[in-house]
Design a protein around this motif. Structure first.
Motif, PDB file in Angstrom:
ATOM      1  N   VAL A 180       0.873  -1.183   0.000  1.00 45.19           N
ATOM      2  CA  VAL A 180       0.000   0.000   0.000  1.00 45.19           C
ATOM      3  C   VAL A 180       0.903   1.223   0.000  1.00 45.19           C
ATOM      4  O   VAL A 180       1.664   1.437   0.943  1.00 45.19           O
TER       5      VAL A 180
ATOM      6  N   ALA B   9       0.796   5.352   5.070  1.00 45.05           N
ATOM      7  CA  ALA B   9       0.758   3.895   5.282  1.00 45.05           C
ATOM      8  C   ALA B   9       2.168   3.401   5.552  1.00 45.05           C
ATOM      9  O   ALA B   9       3.098   3.687   4.787  1.00 45.05           O
TER      10      ALA B   9
ATOM     11  N   CYS C 187       2.174  -1.790   5.216  1.00 47.54           N
ATOM     12  CA  CYS C 187       0.846  -2.289   4.817  1.00 47.54           C
ATOM     13  C   CYS C 187       0.889  -2.945   3.440  1.00 47.54           C
ATOM     14  O   CYS C 187       1.461  -2.402   2.500  1.00 47.54           O
TER      15      CYS C 187
ATOM     16  N   PHE D 203      -6.267  -6.705   4.026  1.00 49.29           N
ATOM     17  CA  PHE D 203      -5.090  -5.914   4.388  1.00 49.29           C
ATOM     18  C   PHE D 203      -4.263  -6.669   5.417  1.00 49.29           C
ATOM     19  O   PHE D 203      -4.794  -7.413   6.245  1.00 49.29           O
TER      20      PHE D 203
ATOM     21  N   VAL E 132      -1.111  -5.629   8.065  1.00 49.80           N
ATOM     22  CA  VAL E 132      -0.279  -4.564   8.634  1.00 49.80           C
ATOM     23  C   VAL E 132       0.783  -5.215   9.508  1.00 49.80           C
ATOM     24  O   VAL E 132       0.466  -5.967  10.437  1.00 49.80           O
TER      25      VAL E 132
ATOM     26  N   HIS F  52       1.054   0.844  10.361  1.00 47.23           N
ATOM     27  CA  HIS F  52      -0.285   1.444  10.443  1.00 47.23           C
ATOM     28  C   HIS F  52      -0.775   1.871   9.065  1.00 47.23           C
ATOM     29  O   HIS F  52       0.013   2.094   8.154  1.00 47.23           O
ATOM     30  N   THR F  53      -2.098   1.975   8.975  1.00 47.14           N
ATOM     31  CA  THR F  53      -2.726   2.519   7.764  1.00 47.14           C
ATOM     32  C   THR F  53      -2.725   4.044   7.889  1.00 47.14           C
ATOM     33  O   THR F  53      -2.434   4.597   8.959  1.00 47.14           O
TER      34      THR F  53
ATOM     35  N   GLN G  25      -7.956   5.021  11.592  1.00 48.75           N
ATOM     36  CA  GLN G  25      -6.613   4.487  11.325  1.00 48.75           C
ATOM     37  C   GLN G  25      -6.466   3.159  12.060  1.00 48.75           C
ATOM     38  O   GLN G  25      -6.903   3.025  13.208  1.00 48.75           O
TER      39      GLN G  25
ATOM     40  N   CYS H 255     -11.529  -5.529   4.419  1.00 48.98           N
ATOM     41  CA  CYS H 255     -12.045  -4.169   4.294  1.00 48.98           C
ATOM     42  C   CYS H 255     -12.841  -4.094   2.996  1.00 48.98           C
ATOM     43  O   CYS H 255     -12.267  -4.234   1.916  1.00 48.98           O
TER      44      CYS H 255
END
Lengths: 128, 128
Positions: free
Chosen positions: B14, B19, B22, B42, B44, B49-50, B94, B107
């Protein structure tokens, strides 16, 4: 934002014709304000199954726990945790739990599903 | 019908601003013919973190593995396997992995998300 433990969401018996040993939790739907689609968590008991049916809307599915098969028409495909399935509109499909523990899967549908009919298909190609 | 193992679906980094650590797998989307919404998985990494951001479309989320927090604005809520979250349009949110193993979550977004902008929110309320 709404955060819940899925096991805290009410579990209801699926009373559609053709459903045996099936429960459903409505995790996210229009009650939460979801504008486009709904997330449901189904649980099928050992030896249970969902209806063998089709409908003019899609499913997006993710296997959370357990094992079994999904019937695509008369063809049985093994499924297990981590499998993802797209059932296109009008595909005949059925979930069957062939294991010893509950088969749990997420099943997402567009909100329009409530206005559209499901068609029960005759049981064939699989021994009950 | 299309059935896949989720780990067989291509994992991509990502690269959105904000991001860290990710990856995403596009499990079901318009490429499969999905007419209304898309399912993404997703992952992580620990300490990742997003982006802390908002957008004018919803998320429907299910935690598959691992643990962490979801920030609702500046408020951190613990999350773990089996939790389900509805993020309404324009909610600032987040995901942060606070554990030792990858945090994995589904998601889902409406197909319209590609045409709508996301707004990055400044980092605040949480120590990096």
């Amino acid at each position: 934002m709404k955060l819940q433990r899925s096991e805290d969401v009410e579990s209801r018996k699926v009373d559609m014709p053709g459903a045996i040993g099936c429960q459903v939790r409505r995790l996210v739907d229009e009650a939460e304000g979801a504008p486009n689609f709904a997330m449901r968590l189904f649980e099928v008991a050992p030896d249970g199954h969902t209806p063998r049916h089709s409908h003019p809307y899609e499913h997006e599915l993710y296997i959370v726990e357990g094992a079994g098969v999904i019937l695509e028409g008369d063809v049985a495909h093994p499924i297990a945790r981590g499998d993802v399935i797209f059932v296109a509109p009008d595909d005949v499909h059925q979930f069957r739990n062939t294991g010893d523990v509950p088969l749990k899967f997420l099943c997402l549908v567009p909100n329009s599903y409530k206005d559209l009919p499901a068609t029960l298909a005759p049981e064939c190609g699989v021994e009950d």
